[in-house]
Design an enzyme around this catalytic site. Structure first.
Site, short mmCIF file in Angstrom:
data_model
loop_
_atom_site.label_atom_id
_atom_site.label_comp_id
_atom_site.label_asym_id
_atom_site.label_seq_id
_atom_site.Cartn_x
_atom_site.Cartn_y
_atom_site.Cartn_z
N GLY A 69 -39.08 -0.09 31.68
CA GLY A 69 -38.63 -1.17 32.54
C GLY A 69 -39.80 -1.88 33.20
O GLY A 69 -39.78 -3.11 33.37
N THR A 70 -40.82 -1.12 33.58
CA THR A 70 -42.01 -1.72 34.18
C THR A 70 -42.70 -2.66 33.22
O THR A 70 -43.11 -3.77 33.58
CB THR A 70 -42.99 -0.62 34.64
N GLN A 177 -31.07 -1.57 38.43
CA GLN A 177 -30.08 -0.75 39.11
C GLN A 177 -28.63 -1.15 38.82
O GLN A 177 -27.73 -0.31 38.83
CB GLN A 177 -30.32 -0.80 40.64
N CYS A 311 -44.24 9.70 54.99
CA CYS A 311 -44.77 11.05 54.79
C CYS A 311 -44.47 11.60 53.41
O CYS A 311 -44.96 12.66 53.05
CB CYS A 311 -44.24 11.98 55.87
#
Length: 451
Positions: A69-70, A177, A311
């Protein structure tokens, strides 16, 4: 183990297993050759392209298979910008696009192009009028995702496509998506998608470029892993056949999470649009919680979830999506349910979550009672330098009650996440965020007590 991270990669669909095995026997040859094995491979490729085109809503000749997809995004953006270079060097994107789109924009900018990054509302959606207002005579391309990958918010693609079409500007839609749930509405010009988002094998993407759109392809050859392509398309057809029923079922389960998590866990913000969203994604953020610790504890309890907290990131910066939305990033949890998720797993998640959050907060020393009533000063300074969020927010929460109404607390922090999380805490707790002030080290975030 309950896998709740389908937005990253959905489990391989059983149909994909079957198609992959069968096509390994029939589709191993070069489909460009004229001998028997090549002709068999060509038949498989043509059938896969026709089926994929029918699912997308385009012509077979407009669809190309890519290695991911990238890669589809990178090829699509670069090809359309190059093809329209004579028109201009201006690109429009939303601030919540997938990183592959934003990195393509950065590459274009570094090469001398101009990029307009449009803001979003707090629910994560752009205003369609913002695209219309950003269009210029030299605009070469506009990009907009069909639905957000982190919070599930659906975007007004049809309205944006109409504005772009009226201005003669092509719109590229990242449909990674939403494509498993159905076709993308609107008169878009190009579309990209990723097979691993719907239960196909990893390493297969789709790129659609409508006929008549100027496009300069940098790669002459199409992706050649035919068995993976066949499996990807077979699984897309399979999930589409299940989509209507699963959408109803998963939407009910995510709505259950949206409603019950704030009831079960104090100091939680559920983010994303409550109505215009994908069926299987729900995202929430917990005050006074370290996202990495929360994910580890949930994993111990048998739940695989994702997070946009700083984080949990290699860059130690908050998710660009959460930052653009202006919502709390600390203790962020994205639950994205795959097709077939059991109701019992969702119920068990809701049973486990309160104890997990409470345990993480206790380890971090988060406040568990109302702030002290005794007033000591009109202004306090909290030194949280060198400490990562949520610690600066926890320290702020501990002392806000020590100043009178109208008094201020200055939180010194050098953690980038504080720039987002302290204002978000103020909104959740009914306090006033005054702004930033320069400090010898880091930044002083000023908060005024109003209640």
């Amino acid at each position: 183990m309950a896998y709740f991270d389908a937005a990253s990669a959905a489990p391989l669909h059983p149909v994909a297993h079957q198609a992959l095995s069968a096509s390994l026997d029939e589709g191993w040859a070069d489909p460009g050759k004229l001998y028997r094995e090549g002709r068999r491979a060509r038949i498989l490729l043509d059938a896969a392209r026709e089926a994929a085109a029918e699912a997308v809503g385009c012509r077979p000749g407009e669809l190309t298979f890519t290695s991911s997809g990238t890669r589809a995004v990178q090829t699509g953006v670069a090809g359309m910008l190059t093809g329209r270079r004579r028109i201009g060097r201006h690109l429009i994107v939303s601030s919540v696009e997938h990183s592959s789109v934003l990195r393509s924009a950065e590459t274009f900018e570094a090469d001398g192009g101009t990029v307009t990054r449009l803001p979003v509302l707090r629910g994560g959606a752009v205003e369609s009028g913002a695209y219309a207002g950003a269009l210029r005579p030299d605009t070469a391309l506009a990009c907009l995702q069909s639905a957000n990958h982190e919070v599930g918010t659906e975007q007004p693609v049809a309205a944006v496509a109409e504005a772009c079409r009226a201005a003669g500007v092509p719109l590229l839609v990242d449909a990674a998506q939403s494509l498993p749930w159905g076709r993308v509405d609107g008169d878009w010009s190009a579309l990209t998608a990723s097979a691993r988002k719907w239960g196909g094998p990893s390493g297969v993407g789709l790129l659609v470029v409508r006929k008549g759109v100027r496009f300069a392809a940098r790669e002459a050859e199409e992706f050649g892993n035919l068995p993976a392509v066949v499996a990807a398309v077979a699984s897309l057809r399979a999930v589409r056949a299940e989509a209507a029923a699963e959408a109803v079922r998963l939407r009910e389960l995510t709505e259950r999470i949206r409603l019950r998590v704030p009831q079960l866990v104090p100091d939680v913000e559920v983010v994303g649009d409550p109505l215009r969203r994908l069926p299987g994604i729900v995202t929430f953020s917990c005050l006074y919680v370290d996202g990495e610790a929360l994910l580890h504890e949930l994993d111990r309890e048998g739940f695989s979830v994702s997070s946009g907290s700083s984080c949990t990131s290699d860059t130690l910066t908050p998710s660009h999506v959460l930052r653009a939305m202006g919502v709390l990033s600390e203790g962020n949890v994205r639950v994205s349910l795959p097709f077939g998720t059991a109701e019992a797993d969702v119920e068990r998640f809701l049973e486990v979550l309160p104890g997990v959050v409470a345990g993480v907060r206790e380890k971090l020393g988060a406040p568990v009672a109302a702030p002290a009533a005794e007033v000591r000063a009109d202004s306090l300074v909290v030194d949280a330098l060198g400490r990562r969020c949520p610690i600066p927010v926890i320290e702020l929460a501990k002392v806000i009650g020590d100043v009178p109404v109208g008094g201020t607390v200055r939180v010194l922090s050098d953690d980038e996440a504080a720039r987002l999380d302290i204002p978000a805490w103020c909104e959740m707790r009914g306090q006033e965020y005054v702004g930033e002030e320069p400090a010898d080290h880091g930044v002083a975030y000023v908060v005024r007590r109003v209640s």
